[in-house]
Design a protein around this motif. Structure first.
Motif: not given
Length: 356
Positions: A50-76
């Motif tokens: 999910a891109p542009n999810a929250i404010t990043s360390p540079d002060g802009n709304l450009n940090a992404s959220k990395m979400i684990a899906d519903t599979s039994l697996y590595d999430h990467f």
């Protein structure tokens, strides 16, 4: 994290809680898309972005959220930068979401390093890896790992529910936040170099040939700061006459965590004091006192070395401050919080107060 400025203006680092004058060597970020994790160069496996999810360390709304899906697996997320036999440092900013752990992985001979984003501590660190986690404010941490390349062609960044466990079933909405991925062919990480479509290089930063009024016959040079790395290379700061013939140097040298106070007058060494420091990459206060037959090195409130025999400089000899060895080499790369020159050899009680 750092201020930006025009050419020839100093760059300031605020990562330690107070502004510091930052000088760094040339480095290249080999990750072509350091912020746009939605780009196809980042393969999504067991994960949703999910891109542009929250404010990043540079002060802009450009940090992404990395979400684990519903599979039994590595999430990467996976990227494939160029590799050759060398030392590499990987760094990225991460913040906890519903999950607390983040993992940096090199795949080939699998090497994984876990970072606890709840407590700001390291989890399991793979053998042969040097890792650190640094609090940069607002819940963000800079996660860093350095290793020597031997095999493997890809880098992964993973969501994890707990330390040491990389496979689990996600819910399709929970994850962590990421920003600013960087891979450098270097034995230690440097500050962030943004990229957008290709690797990017930051040139080295130097500071020399400042010309204050200096009392050459006696004085005290005070420095507060740290080296970027304990990598057994020379880094010098000091006073000189415009060449190495007459110079006073504070040097982080090629012995692990070792400091040197050197004075040469007319090319002849008058003072050479060595001090075994606890950690040259942590912020410390140094004072170098010089006066005819009266020289001392103070570190963090303690006199760590003296010399009671030696000549000093004649009147008007010293006229330069340089962040090198006065000969264009041994450039100082590190953080400088304070640099002062006093035209008198300060008394012990003053030196103790100054460096405490």
């Amino acid at each position: 994290i750092q201020s930006t400025a025009s050419n020839d203006a100093p760059r300031l680092d605020y990562s330690t809680g107070a502004e510091a004058f930052l000088l760094e060597p040339q480095s290249t970020n080999l990750v072509p898309y350091s912020e746009d994790f939605s780009n196809a160069s980042w393969q999504k496996i067991g994960s949703i972005l999910a891109p542009n999810a929250i404010t990043s360390p540079d002060g802009n709304l450009n940090a992404s959220k990395m979400i684990a899906d519903t599979s039994l697996y590595d999430h990467f997320l996976r990227t494939t930068p160029p590799f050759s036999v060398n030392d590499y440092s990987f760094s990225i900013y991460a913040k906890k979401g519903e999950y607390n752990f983040f993992v940096l992985s090199r795949i080939g001979s699998t090497i994984r390093t876990y970072f606890d984003l709840e407590n700001g501590t390291l989890g399991t660190v793979a053998s042969g890896v040097t890792a650190s986690i640094k609090d940069v404010g607002n819940g963000w941490f800079k996660c860093e790992a350095t290793y020597t390349y031997s095999s493997g062609t890809v880098l992964d960044i993973n969501v994890a529910k707990e330390n040491g466990v990389i496979e689990f079933i996600g819910d399709g909405t929970s994850g962590i936040y990421i920003y600013g991925a960087q891979l450098e062919q270097k034995s230690y990480p440097t500050s962030y170099i943004p990229t957008s479509g290709a690797s990017a290089t930051r040139n080295q930063e130097l500071c020399n040939n400042a010309t204050p009024v200096i009392n050459s016959e006696e004085g005290t040079l005070y420095f507060e700061g740290s080296a970027l790395a304990n990598d057994l290379t020379y880094r010098s700061i000091g006073l000189n006459s415009g060449s190495a013939t007459n110079r006073l140097l504070l040097t982080f040298n090629n012995v692990s965590n070792n400091i040197n106070f050197l004075i040469q007058v007319g090319g002849v060494t008058q003072v050479n004091i060595n001090y075994a420091s606890a950690n040259i990459t942590s912020n410390k206060k140094y004072a170098l006192k010089f006066k005819q037959n009266d020289f001392a090195l103070w570190v963090d409130g303690v006199e760590v070395g003296t010399d009671t025999s030696g000549a000093t400089f004649t009147l008007n000899t010293l006229n330069n401050v340089s962040f090198d060895n006065a000969n264009g080499a041994d450039n100082f790369f590190g953080n400088t919080k304070d640099l002062k020159y006093y035209p008198k050899a300060l008394a012990d009680v003053q030196l103790q107060d100054l460096t405490t």
